[in-house]
Design a protein around this motif. Sequence first.
Motif, mmCIF file in Angstrom:
data_model
loop_
_atom_site.group_PDB
_atom_site.id
_atom_site.type_symbol
_atom_site.label_atom_id
_atom_site.label_comp_id
_atom_site.label_asym_id
_atom_site.label_seq_id
_atom_site.Cartn_x
_atom_site.Cartn_y
_atom_site.Cartn_z
ATOM 1 N N ALA A 1 -78.811 -2.423 66.925
ATOM 2 C CA ALA A 1 -78.790 -3.873 66.702
ATOM 3 C C ALA A 1 -78.507 -4.620 67.988
ATOM 4 C CB ALA A 1 -77.742 -4.212 65.639
ATOM 5 N N LEU A 2 -77.576 -4.080 68.796
ATOM 6 C CA LEU A 2 -77.253 -4.724 70.064
ATOM 7 C C LEU A 2 -78.448 -4.697 71.007
ATOM 8 C CD1 LEU A 2 -75.129 -5.963 71.976
ATOM 9 C CD2 LEU A 2 -74.509 -3.616 72.648
ATOM 10 N N ARG A 3 -79.128 -3.552 71.082
ATOM 11 C CA ARG A 3 -80.282 -3.430 71.979
ATOM 12 C C ARG A 3 -81.444 -4.285 71.498
ATOM 13 N NH1 ARG A 3 -79.440 3.122 72.083
ATOM 14 N NH2 ARG A 3 -77.757 3.156 73.647
ATOM 15 N N ALA A 4 -81.634 -4.382 70.186
ATOM 16 C CA ALA A 4 -82.670 -5.269 69.659
ATOM 17 C C ALA A 4 -82.367 -6.723 70.005
ATOM 18 C CB ALA A 4 -82.779 -5.092 68.143
ATOM 19 N N GLU B 230 -88.299 3.300 71.216
ATOM 20 C CA GLU B 230 -89.016 2.034 71.078
ATOM 21 C C GLU B 230 -88.268 0.887 71.742
ATOM 22 O OE1 GLU B 230 -92.036 1.134 69.580
ATOM 23 O OE2 GLU B 230 -92.404 3.279 69.785
ATOM 24 N N LEU B 231 -86.977 0.816 71.558
ATOM 25 C CA LEU B 231 -86.190 -0.269 72.151
ATOM 26 C C LEU B 231 -86.152 -0.151 73.673
ATOM 27 C CD1 LEU B 231 -83.212 -0.457 69.623
ATOM 28 C CD2 LEU B 231 -85.042 -2.138 69.931
ATOM 29 N N LYS B 232 -86.027 1.055 74.165
ATOM 30 C CA LYS B 232 -86.012 1.251 75.616
ATOM 31 C C LYS B 232 -87.355 0.861 76.230
ATOM 32 C CE LYS B 232 -84.879 4.699 79.146
ATOM 33 N NZ LYS B 232 -84.428 6.093 79.381
ATOM 34 N N ALA B 233 -88.432 1.263 75.585
ATOM 35 C CA ALA B 233 -89.755 0.902 76.078
ATOM 36 C C ALA B 233 -89.977 -0.609 76.020
ATOM 37 C CB ALA B 233 -90.834 1.630 75.285
ATOM 38 N N GLU C 245 -78.318 13.647 73.775
ATOM 39 C CA GLU C 245 -79.644 14.220 73.543
ATOM 40 C C GLU C 245 -80.151 13.900 72.151
ATOM 41 O OE1 GLU C 245 -81.856 18.598 73.753
ATOM 42 O OE2 GLU C 245 -79.730 18.357 74.280
ATOM 43 N N GLN C 246 -79.265 13.877 71.179
ATOM 44 C CA GLN C 246 -79.687 13.581 69.817
ATOM 45 C C GLN C 246 -80.176 12.147 69.695
ATOM 46 O OE1 GLN C 246 -76.626 14.175 66.906
ATOM 47 N NE2 GLN C 246 -77.939 13.670 65.147
ATOM 48 N N GLU C 247 -79.522 11.242 70.391
ATOM 49 C CA GLU C 247 -79.925 9.836 70.330
ATOM 50 C C GLU C 247 -81.249 9.618 71.039
ATOM 51 O OE1 GLU C 247 -78.124 5.393 71.404
ATOM 52 O OE2 GLU C 247 -76.997 7.219 71.914
ATOM 53 N N GLU C 248 -81.496 10.353 72.118
ATOM 54 C CA GLU C 248 -82.730 10.174 72.869
ATOM 55 C C GLU C 248 -83.950 10.608 72.072
ATOM 56 O OE1 GLU C 248 -82.347 12.163 76.568
ATOM 57 O OE2 GLU C 248 -80.970 10.688 77.431
ATOM 58 N N THR C 249 -83.772 11.538 71.163
ATOM 59 C CA THR C 249 -84.890 11.972 70.327
ATOM 60 C C THR C 249 -85.178 11.015 69.181
ATOM 61 O OG1 THR C 249 -83.373 13.314 68.995
ATOM 62 C CG2 THR C 249 -84.458 14.394 70.870
ATOM 63 N N CYS C 250 -84.325 10.031 68.997
ATOM 64 C CA CYS C 250 -84.521 9.054 67.918
ATOM 65 C C CYS C 250 -85.695 8.132 68.275
ATOM 66 C CB CYS C 250 -83.252 8.249 67.699
ATOM 67 S SG CYS C 250 -83.400 6.975 66.421
ATOM 68 N N PHE C 251 -86.556 7.891 67.288
ATOM 69 C CA PHE C 251 -87.727 7.041 67.505
ATOM 70 C C PHE C 251 -87.318 5.616 67.853
ATOM 71 C CE2 PHE C 251 -90.828 4.019 65.743
ATOM 72 C CZ PHE C 251 -91.962 4.387 66.466
ATOM 73 N N ARG C 252 -86.331 5.085 67.162
ATOM 74 C CA ARG C 252 -85.859 3.728 67.402
ATOM 75 C C ARG C 252 -85.303 3.581 68.815
ATOM 76 N NH1 ARG C 252 -86.831 -1.406 66.005
ATOM 77 N NH2 ARG C 252 -84.940 -2.681 65.860
ATOM 78 N N HIS C 253 -84.662 4.612 69.294
ATOM 79 C CA HIS C 253 -84.105 4.608 70.650
ATOM 80 C C HIS C 253 -85.227 4.449 71.678
ATOM 81 C CE1 HIS C 253 -82.890 6.653 74.397
ATOM 82 N NE2 HIS C 253 -81.663 6.202 74.121
#
Length: 303
Positions: A20-23, A68-71, A58-66
């Motif tokens: 939510a913060l990153r969004a 998408e927000l970074k990109a 590592e677990q968070e980096e494999t998250c799709f939402r993670h």
Amino acid sequence: MRSSSSASVRHSSPPVCLHALRAGFVDTAVEHLMVRKDFQAAFDICEKGLGSFMNSDEQEETCFRHGELKAALCIVGVQALAELNQWSDVFTWILQHYGETVKIPAKIMQMCILLYFKVGEQAEVQEVVRTWLHCSSNMSQSGYSSVAELYILHVLLPLGQTTEAIELLEDEMGQAAFTEDQRQTALSVVENYNAKNEPPSYTVPESVCVQAEARSSVTTPQGSLARWLNSVVRLLYRTLSTVSTNIRSHSLRRTFLLLLLLYLLLIRMDPALPSACPWILRLYGLFQEMWNTMFGPNYRALC
């Protein structure tokens, strides 16, 4: 039972809060970029939002939402850099957050290709995109074919690298990116580009070459000599015209006129031309009249 469920909620709540913060960072950056036109503020917000990804596990980096927000933050940041005319720093900045070229998402690669094409610096992105396309792990990405298409149309063809474009379409990268019909269509596009940009090849007849060489070897020295004599006579004429008011001797003027007429007869006129005959006759009459004026009295006195 209640305690275990509450523990799981507490364990899953931090990633949700981070998303939510990153969004929120993405929304704020887009607002500054598109609405307020404050490009530096938009870039700073992207930097701040990407800073929250630094300590991701590592677990968070494999998250799709993670991902998408970074990109999304990187895409807004690239647009802000482009608006700030700092496009040359784009790849350096992206690599700070992704570490390796092959880990850059396809969306960002597509945007970078279009950016460097727009500024006319396709060569700056060629090696980076080539490395990305050769990575086997990227061939499974949904945007791989779009990156390959943009690479051919907006990088290789403008740079005239048609050979590399054909090789790309025929090797495993082309097979992974395009269907057979798409590959054939792309090959036709490359061949048409070659046909349009190939210089016309034609042979000049040997007789024409020989005549041109003979003409240049014969006429060039005479032409240069005639131009040199012409410039000398004109300079002499202007000099004598300037001081003519202070010259009282008519014989000097007549002598100069005689030299000028001789120059016209011998240098400027071509007796072989029919159009030169009236001028030769007229100059001959003027020459005879001047001769009689200058030397006629002396001749009559001797007689």
